[in-house]
Scaffold this active site. Structure first.
Site, mmCIF file in Angstrom:
data_model
loop_
_atom_site.group_PDB
_atom_site.id
_atom_site.type_symbol
_atom_site.label_atom_id
_atom_site.label_comp_id
_atom_site.label_asym_id
_atom_site.label_seq_id
_atom_site.Cartn_x
_atom_site.Cartn_y
_atom_site.Cartn_z
ATOM 1 N N GLU A 118 39.058 45.222 32.691
ATOM 2 C CA GLU A 118 39.433 44.236 33.715
ATOM 3 C C GLU A 118 38.431 43.101 33.685
ATOM 4 O O GLU A 118 37.223 43.337 33.579
ATOM 5 C CB GLU A 118 39.458 44.901 35.089
ATOM 6 C CG GLU A 118 39.799 43.958 36.227
ATOM 7 C CD GLU A 118 39.858 44.674 37.576
ATOM 8 O OE1 GLU A 118 40.240 45.869 37.614
ATOM 9 O OE2 GLU A 118 39.498 44.047 38.592
ATOM 10 N N GLU B 281 36.804 36.100 42.272
ATOM 11 C CA GLU B 281 37.055 36.907 43.458
ATOM 12 C C GLU B 281 36.333 36.241 44.622
ATOM 13 O O GLU B 281 35.173 35.836 44.485
ATOM 14 C CB GLU B 281 36.514 38.330 43.301
ATOM 15 C CG GLU B 281 37.344 39.237 42.441
ATOM 16 C CD GLU B 281 36.833 40.667 42.484
ATOM 17 O OE1 GLU B 281 37.556 41.545 42.969
ATOM 18 O OE2 GLU B 281 35.697 40.897 42.036
#
Length: 261
Positions: free
Chosen positions: A133, A138
């Site tokens: 990932e 974020e």
């Protein structure tokens, strides 16, 4: 003759290093209505998504739509229940190596957890975190003005140690370029062209470098959850800590572009 040969070799050498970057794939989000189904599909449901998140992902226009040349992903509160959207390019566009840029404006509010990221396209076969990932952007609403990137690998996942942070004070009022430059040797993360974190393990193997195969793109807004939840708003021991005054959270994406040499 030797002089001409030397000049020719110098020119050829210079050209070999002057590789030009070309646009490989993009979505400019022109038009209106639902996102382009040729490029995007949806994850749907409210099972917590492995992080105890509270939102229900839908394919409704209220949660994901094209509007004025932008993609709008919006989490909406209705009778204390949250809906949102999670778009993915799985099976429609996947790539190995390149530079990917999101031009985006992020939502504000404690309890929000928007993300722009990549997931290994072999996730159905090998599972997570073996598929790898790459979290390009974020934003954790309870940490105002701080954006992060993260890598999840078999050697470091969940509470990963491979995380970088940078300050973006006007994250919710201005568009910024959130970028990852992924090569066979390293991944550089930047905001507005300024690198703030590089992942470059000295020795690469399947445990710390599951980044040698195709990945697909994901864009979403999660609410609450293991990383997004704000402790001071949590109830009944759940990861549901969202500012009770918050009724919506809106992320705008101007474009997604993938470049290759």
């Amino acid at each position: 003759m030797k002089i001409y040969l030397l000049a020719f070799l110098i020119i050829c050498s210079s050209l070999s290093f002057a590789q030009k970057e070309s646009l490989f794939w993009s979505d400019e989000f022109d038009g209106s209505g639902a996102p382009d189904s040729v490029k995007w599909s949806y994850n749907l449901g409210d099972d917590g998504w492995g992080n105890n998140e509270v939102q229900n992902y839908t394919n409704k226009l209220s949660n994901a739509r094209r509007e004025n040349g932008k993609l709008i992903i919006e989490a909406v509160k209705d009778n204390d229940n949250w809906t949102s959207a999670r778009l993915l390019s799985k099976g429609k566009f996947e790539f190995t190596y390149g530079r990917i840029i999101f031009r985006a404006k992020l939502p504000a509010g404690s309890g929000t957890w928007p993300a722009l990221w990549l997931l290994g396209a072999n996730d159905d076969k090998v599972g997570w975190p073996e598929c790898g990932e790459i979290d390009i952007m974020e934003y954790i609403g309870r940490r105002p003005a701080t954006v992060q990137c993260a890598l999840h690998t078999p050697a470091s996942h969940g509470n990963t140690q491979y995380v970088g942070y940078t300050s973006v004070p006007d994250f919710d009022s201005e568009f910024h370029l959130y970028e990852a430059n992924w090569s066979p040797d390293k991944i550089d993360f930047s905001v507005d062209g300024k690198i703030y974190y590089t992942y470059n393990p000295e020795l690469r193997d399947k445990n710390n470098w599951p980044y040698d195969h195709p990945f697909f793109i994901i864009m979403n807004i999660a609410m609450g959850g293991g990383l997004g939840s704000d402790e001071k708003f949590e109830t009944n021991g759940l990861k549901n800590g969202i500012d009770p005054k918050l009724v919506n959270a809106r992320m705008e994406v101007d474009y997604v572009r993938v470049y290759k040499n």
